[in-house]
Every structure is written in C-alpha cells, then in structure tokens.
Design a protein around this motif. Structure first.
Motif, short mmCIF file in Angstrom:
data_model
loop_
_atom_site.label_atom_id
_atom_site.label_comp_id
_atom_site.label_asym_id
_atom_site.label_seq_id
_atom_site.Cartn_x
_atom_site.Cartn_y
_atom_site.Cartn_z
N ALA A 46 17.30 4.54 3.28
CA ALA A 46 17.58 3.39 2.03
C ALA A 46 16.73 4.06 0.93
CB ALA A 46 16.61 2.29 2.78
N SER A 61 22.12 -5.77 4.53
CA SER A 61 22.81 -4.45 4.58
C SER A 61 24.10 -4.75 5.14
CB SER A 61 22.05 -3.56 5.59
OG SER A 61 22.33 -3.95 6.68
N SER A 89 20.22 -0.87 2.37
CA SER A 89 20.32 -0.46 3.87
C SER A 89 19.06 -0.76 4.49
CB SER A 89 20.14 1.05 3.74
OG SER A 89 20.35 1.64 4.83
N LEU A 93 20.99 0.49 10.48
CA LEU A 93 22.18 1.38 10.18
C LEU A 93 21.94 2.53 10.93
CD1 LEU A 93 23.05 0.86 6.58
CD2 LEU A 93 24.51 0.62 8.40
#
Ligand SMILES: Nc1ncnc2c1ncn2[C@@H]1O[C@H](COP(=O)(O)OP(=O)(O)OP(=O)(O)O)[C@@H](O)[C@H]1O
Ligand SMILES: [Mg+2]
Length: 282
Positions: A46, A61, A89, A93
């Motif tokens: 991120a 996100s 983000s 993820l």
C-alpha cells in the motif's frame, strides 16, 4: 469533451526500482494538467495509497470488488488534490495469489472489475501500481491494460530484467490481450553520469529505441522524503529536481498517450539556457 480512458500498468518484477514513486508522481503531474486520474494500488504494501495521503482501510480496495462483494464505485476514494483519485490497497490483497489462483477468470478478473469505470469514461488515465512479482496480480493487471510502463534502474543486469518482463508482455499479447502495448521504459533513480549508467542506458536505448522515454528521473533526496509526508513530490517541492523531472516525464507521457480526442498535447519548450554574462572576450 470526448475522451478515451487509457489503462496503464506500471510494472517490473524487480523490487524497489521506482514503480510506486512513478505511479504517484506521474498521476499527480497528470492531475495538475487537468487530466482525470485513477490510481489503483494493487500492492498489499500500500505504498501508493500512503504516498497519496490516504490511510489503509479494511474493505476499501479492489479486493472486495474482485470477490463481487462491492461495486467498484464504492472503493474509489478522492485525494486532497483535484482530478486525483485512488483505489487503495489493504493487506487482504496479499492473499490474492492463493484466493484467486484457482479462479477460472483469474486472468481477466482485474479487466472485468475495471470495466464499468473504463466504460463510464470519467477518467483519462487509470494507472495500476503492480507488486514486484510475476504472479497473478501482475499478470491480470497486464491483461487489464492498454500499455505497460516499465521503470528501471540503469544497473548491471538491467537488460536481463527487461527480457523477463517483455517476454511476459509478449505471452499475454499472444493470448488474452492482443492490444497490450509496451508503453515505454523510464530510467529512475539515475545517479551521476557514471560509465556503467551510460553503458546500460545506451544498451537499452539501442535495443528498445523510441520505447525508451527521453526524460530520465534523477536520484533526488526530496523524492525519497515525500512518501512519509503523504504528498507526491511534484506537489511537496515542485521546484526540486525530482519533481521537475516527473513533470517533464508527464508531458512526454501525455504527448505519447493522448486521451482527449479534440486537444493535442503540446509540451512547453524547455527553459532557455541562461545567457552567459558578456565577457571582454566574447
Ligand atoms: N528518484 C528517486 N530518488 C530518490 N529516491 C527514490 C527515487 N525513486 C524512488 N526512490 C526511493 O526508492 C525506494 C523504492 O522506490 P519505490 O517504492 O517507488 O519502488 P517500487 O519499485 O515501487 O518498490 P516495490 O517493488 O517494493 O513496490 C523508495 O524508498 C523510494 O522513496
Ligand atoms: Mg511499489
């Protein structure tokens, strides 16, 4: 005004080459030129999110969009700056490789997720910040893109790294995304003009020709300080060498990638060299 949204992935499987810095500052410089920009942070680290002054927030996100749990409109966040938006983000993820690796549509999943935004035409550029690996997130980012921009450092073995990513691009072009283009290669963190730097740059330019951007980004301490302030260096210290070079790079990028069908991009002339003071001998 008519425009066509361009999706550009900024990618290199090598870590720490300036991908995120290029995403953040290219996006910032484009937004300052009144281009509507959406940054999509696809790296669980991120850094692009933080560099654009946003906090990580669970559930905000592309991840829930990929799962079909949220419409993409719900995760687009404005930044403090006009025309500059981001899909942040978050740590979830990091599980994408495992969570999505077995999905049948894994290669098209990012393309499908972005489709409504792309079709709405509200953005000139959608810029994807890829994680440093050739995994599923980077691959599906390339499938979703019109072009790939590769930041590299002029170092020993630079050509080997380029061969790896350009062969991935070629594979994707020949299979899932025939319209994928090598948008270009940009040299980042260019140190002084050492012989090694010049040799590597010469070799890459010989091989890739006009795909290599004229503008190069120097190593500049203001660039490395900016992320901790949550502000792109082009806004934090616009006169610094790093900011000036990212702004020049954005002009070159816009000229190569016009999105406004009705307005050509005419970059400003470079500043005239200072006239030397007249000396008795001149
Ligand atoms: N032009 C520059 N001058 C000085 N420092 C820079 C410059 N560009 C990037 N850096 C610094 O180098 C480091 C790596 O840059 P960046 O995070 O952009 O690379 P990356 O390719 O996105 O890394 P990763 O692969 O981990 O995602 C960061 O600390 C960044 O601040
Ligand atoms: Mg990064």
């Amino acid at each position: 005004m008519e425009r066509r949204t361009k999706v550009i992935a900024i990618a290199n499987q090598k870590g720490g080459v300036g991908k995120t810095t290029t995403v953040v500052n290219l996006a910032a410089a484009l937004s300052a030129r009144k281009r509507a920009v959406l940054v999509v942070d696809l790296d669980p680290q991120a850094h692009a999110t933080l560099g654009l002054g946003l906090e990580k927030q669970p559930g905000v996100s592309l991840y829930p969009v990929l799962l079909g749990e949220k419409p993409i409109e719900d995760v687009i966040q404005p930044t403090k700056w006009n025309n500059l938006n981001v899909i942040p983000s978050e740590v979830d993820l990091a599980g994408a490789e495992l969570d999505f690796g077995a999905r049948e549509d894994r290669l098209e999943m990012i393309r499908n997720a972005l489709a409504p935004v792309r079709e709405a035409g509200a953005f000139d550029y959608i810029i994807l910040d890829c994680p440093p690996s050739l995994g599923i997130v980077m691959t599906s980012s390339l499938v979703a893109s019109d072009g790939v921009l590769i930041p590299i450092q002029a170092e020993f073995l630079a050509m080997d790294g380029l061969a790896l990513i350009t062969s991935s691009i070629e594979r994707i072009r020949q299979s899932v995304n025939p319209s994928l283009d090598l948008n270009g290669i940009v040299f980042t963190m260019v140190n002084s003009q050492t012989k090694l730097t010049q040799d590597v740059m010469g070799e890459v330019r010989n091989h890739f020709g006009e795909k290599v951007y004229e503008t190069t980004i120097p190593r500049n301490v203001r660039v490395s300080e900016a992320p901790s302030m949550g502000t792109p260096v082009v806004f934090l210290d616009p006169r610094s060498k790093g900011a000036e070079s990212y702004k020049a790079f954005a002009w070159e990028f816009m000229a190569k990638n016009p999105t406004r069908i009705d307005t050509p991009v005419i970059p400003p002339a470079p500043p005239a060299p200072a006239t030397p003071a007249t000396t008795p001998n001149s």
